[in-house]
Every structure is written in C-alpha cells, then in structure tokens.
Design an enzyme around this catalytic site. Sequence first.
Site, PDB file in Angstrom:
ATOM      1  CB  THR A 186      -0.825   0.048   1.316  1.00  0.00           C
ATOM      2  OG1 THR A 186      -1.727  -1.240   1.330  1.00  0.00           O
ATOM      3  CG2 THR A 186      -1.969   0.962   1.116  1.00  0.00           C
TER       4      THR A 186
ATOM      5  N   GLY B 167      -1.392  -2.209   6.175  1.00  0.00           N
ATOM      6  CA  GLY B 167      -2.363  -3.248   6.468  1.00  0.00           C
ATOM      7  C   GLY B 167      -3.207  -2.805   7.597  1.00  0.00           C
TER       8      GLY B 167
END
Length: 618
Positions: free
Chosen positions: A419, A507
């Site tokens: 991410t 996460g």
Amino acid sequence: MRSRSPRAVSLLTAVAAVAALTAATGSPAESPHTPSPPSPPSRSPVAIGDGGAVSSVDPEASAVGIDVLRRGGNAVDAAVATAAALGVTEPYSAGLGGGGYFVHYDAGSGKVTTIDGRERAPLSADEDLFLEDGAPLPFDDAVTSGLSVGTPGTPATWEAALDAWGTVSLRQALRPAERLARRGFTVDENFRGQTAQNEDRFRDFPASAELFLPDGELPEVGSTLRNPDLARTYRMLGRQGGDAFYRGVLARDVVRTVRKPPVDPDADREVRPGDLRAADLRAYDTKFQAPTRIDYRGLDVYGMAPSSSGGTTVGEALNILERYDMGAAERTDSLHRYIEASRIAFADRGRWLGDPAHEDVPTRGLLSQRFADARGCLISDDKALTSPLAPGDPRDPGDPQSCGGKGEAAPLTYEGESTTHLTVADKWGDVVAYTLTIEQTGGSGITVPDRGFLLNNELTDFSFAPADPGVPDPNLPGPGKRPRSSMSPTIVLEDGEAVLALGSPGGSTIITTVLQTLVNHLDRGMRLDAAIAAPRASQRNTERTQLEPGLWDSPVRARLEALGHRFTLSSRIGAATGVQRLPDGRWLAGAEEERLGGGSARVVHPTAYPTARPGSPY
C-alpha cells in the site's frame, strides 16, 4: 480561503494549464530517444511554503505532483499524476492492477466527498472462494494465485476524480508518469530489498521476471529500471479512457491473465486460476459517497466510510478518547488510553465492518458518542484490558456505565503491509488524501504480459472461513463484494477549512498509525512532521501490542507493563504522509524520516522554517 473553485476555472485557464503540462512532459512521439534518467530528486521529511504541497513516499512521484501544481493544476490533477508516478516507482505497492480510497475537500464549498475505488470479487464468488475440500487454503497459496485478484478500481478512480474535480484530462494527468516509465527511475535499497522478497515468486512468472529481474538478476542499487510496457499502457489509457481498461483490450488481457496465470513451465509452484470475467470488469463502478465524520475537540474529522473500516475505527477510538485530556496527561497515561481505545475500536470493527452493499453495517451507531461512552467505560486508569475483547452492539449501546460486550471476539484477518499514501494541497486550499494499494508487497506476483503492471491479491483481505459458527462475520467473500479494508485517508477541518490531512500504508496498522498521529498532533501539540516521526504502538484487539524500538527501549514500556500491557517488538509500523495548514496560511508537508527509507515532502514555493520541530516524540 480562495475566491474561486477549481471546477469554476475558466476554459481559457484550463486550456492553458493543459498546454503547460503538455509542454513540461512531452510524449513518446516528441521524444523518440530514451535518455538516462537524471539524478533522482532528494528526499525530505518536511517542507514549508506557499502555492501547494505534496507528500508521498517517493521523491520522483512528489516532484511530478509539485510540477502539476506549479503549472496551474489543482489538488486532484496533482494527486492523480502523483499516483500514476507511484505506479512506476512503487509498483509493488500500487498501480493500475489495484484499488484504493480517495478523499477530497473542496475549499469553495467546504464539502468533503470520497470515492470508494476498492477492488471487487468476481460476480461468481461465494463464501467458499478460498476453501478446498472444506478447508481454507494456505495463505501464501491464496496470495500467489488468480483467486486472490479482485477487479481493479484504480483506473476508474483516477478517471472519476478528474471528471468530478480536475482541470486536466486523464491523458494529461498520466503523461508525466508515462514519461517516467519510459526513461526509468533509479533503484534504491528499499526497491532492491522488496524485489528480493519477491524474487522466488517473480521467477515463476516470465512477465514479472522480465520486468523486475533484468538479465535474470536482482536490480542493482543505482541502476535504472525502465518500464516501456507501462508507458504504452498509460498512453493507451490516456487516449481511450477507462473503457480501455474495463471494456477494451486491457480488460481482455487482465481477464486472460487471471483465468490462466502465465506461469513458467519449469516452475514447481501451483498457481490456481481465478474466475474473473469480462462481465466483472464491465460491471465495475466506483462509489461516490459521504465520508465518516466526528467532532473531536471542536474539529471535524472526516474519513473513509465502509467498505473501508478506517473512518469508523479511527472515529470510534477518537470518540472514546474525547473524555480524556490527552494533552495534559503524562505520556504513560496518554499511551495507555490510546492503546485501550484502539483495542476496543478493533473489537467492534471485527464484528461489524464489511461491504455495506452486502452487509448491514451500523456506521452511524459505531460513530455515535453514546456508543463510544458505553465502550470507553471499560478503560481503567490502573489496569490494562485483555484481548481478545468482545465487541459491543452499536445498535443497542445500553447504559454507559454497563461497560459490557456481547458475543465472541472476531479474529484479526491478515492484511498485507504494502500500500501507499499521498496527500496533496493546492494554492486554493483544496486537499486530497488518497490511499492506494495492490495489497501484499508485490501483490499477487503476477504481471499482466506486455502491460507493465502487477495484479492485486486484494481478495485475501476477506475472511477465508467463519472463525466459529456462533460468530457472525461480515467479511466473508461474496459476489461482487468489496473486502474490508483498513485504509484511512483522513482530512480534518477547523471552522470549515482544511487544516490537516494524512494517511499511511501498513495493513491493519494503518488505522493505529493514523490514530496515533492524530493524537500526537491534535492533543499533544506536535507539529505534523514530529507527530509522524514519533515512535508508534499498534493494538488491534490482540494479546500483545506492537511497539517500535523508540518505545520498546523507553522507560514508558516498563510503566505500561506494570499496568498489565504485553508487548512485542516491531521494526516499523506504518509510513505516513500528510499536509498541515499553518496559522500563517503556509502549508507544511510532512513525511517519514526513516521508515521505508524516508518519504518525500515538497511545496511549490519553499520558505525558510525552523529546523527544530515543535513537540517531542514519546
């Protein structure tokens, strides 16, 4: 406050901005030779000045965004251009094969709007998606497979954002990244290390090996990595728009790759095919939706509503902390209460959060102060709670003094820490907080042949199977369903004006990273760059709380352990970026000093600023 909205920019001004951007970036037709890349821009964790700001993990991407702002583009133009550049330089974290959440503040109207660009499961998916012979697949087998690939949402997000608020076309916004992909970028230690983590997987997919293992070897630090396939893909997408990806030849190639993963015939790995079909891409749509909102100490804190759990979980934890004077508290007490508020909010997240198109998600109840008070009374000043903690019921909070939970705790599902996040502000005061991902570092490991981008493994964010027949799980797979996410792009307003925006990868630690940074800044008075740099703790309704070395090695750990807290050491939690509006109207862009090798904070017109950061880390 500005006197006009970028969406009201005159046609003449918009055309001039497009022309300037075109002149700055060129195109393959105008530049037939591929020069060696110049020295990469320098990294800096903080920049202060006027004219707008960009903060991301990568100096090349931040430089692209700043150039768009400098040439008259607005925050949305710069955010899309920066994200596309991250698809080149951070391909293991983001790109066309993934999805994300886009939060936009318009200074002209004072309105915050969000785009849910999360990936979706195939329309054929059901609760047994990751079951074989009645048992869940091993996690690693699910990750590196077609089964894990959700319908990407990133191309649709870029187009939707530009159509709604941008002043340049998709073609113009993609052109800087197209050029960057063609000329290449300089490999750093972090990129080489992430490639090494994926080396075995990449070798099993010829397209991945060809792109990321040049001449069959790990790329050397200081070498140039080019991606001409991605440059051509960006050019096609710019010319044809989102239809090229969701209905055209790119859709065909994505579907083919998922349904028959192109594995090296000599590989020993079993790579299961997925069931993504052309109909899934045609049916994909982004969702414009209202953000979550809470009032925290007189400020309006906006976040991402479900399918993300970020806005509700950050919001609930802040509501719990509202009763405490976190700024005046001794740092042990402050950390104790932050950890406990996060523990409680995660207990409720596990029970209630899923895709609202498929599940009854009580968003309003989760964000109510009444529910926070009913849950926050669990916190004791002299004793830590223990996990797993049972969830509360936001539909029926009960007496604020009852301090009860109902049912069994839901397990914490694993989420990849890849991410990336970028934050942009423009000279008019518009702000974008945008978190995007392909899930694991390296996603599924599968590159679409001749297209230059990795596919996500986002569907592994679903629960693979119910933890217990008696524990409801709103995050099981389903047809067209979006898996629960922890992405938490956040914008804070004061008196209707954006004063702070931030987000992070990591996460489920995204939520705790954003929450702790907000507490550091809003309560403990740290300037944004200091709030980002401070050592972190992450409690997600698990037996032990993760601590970074700065807290692990601090006397505060022993004091917290005396209260009953239990800890485990983590080398890194999150990697935040953000922007802060200073009292004098200038922007401060903040990024990491060390995590992931440091981030890149830039402003259009830098001005002198004190090197000492107001506020000290824990």
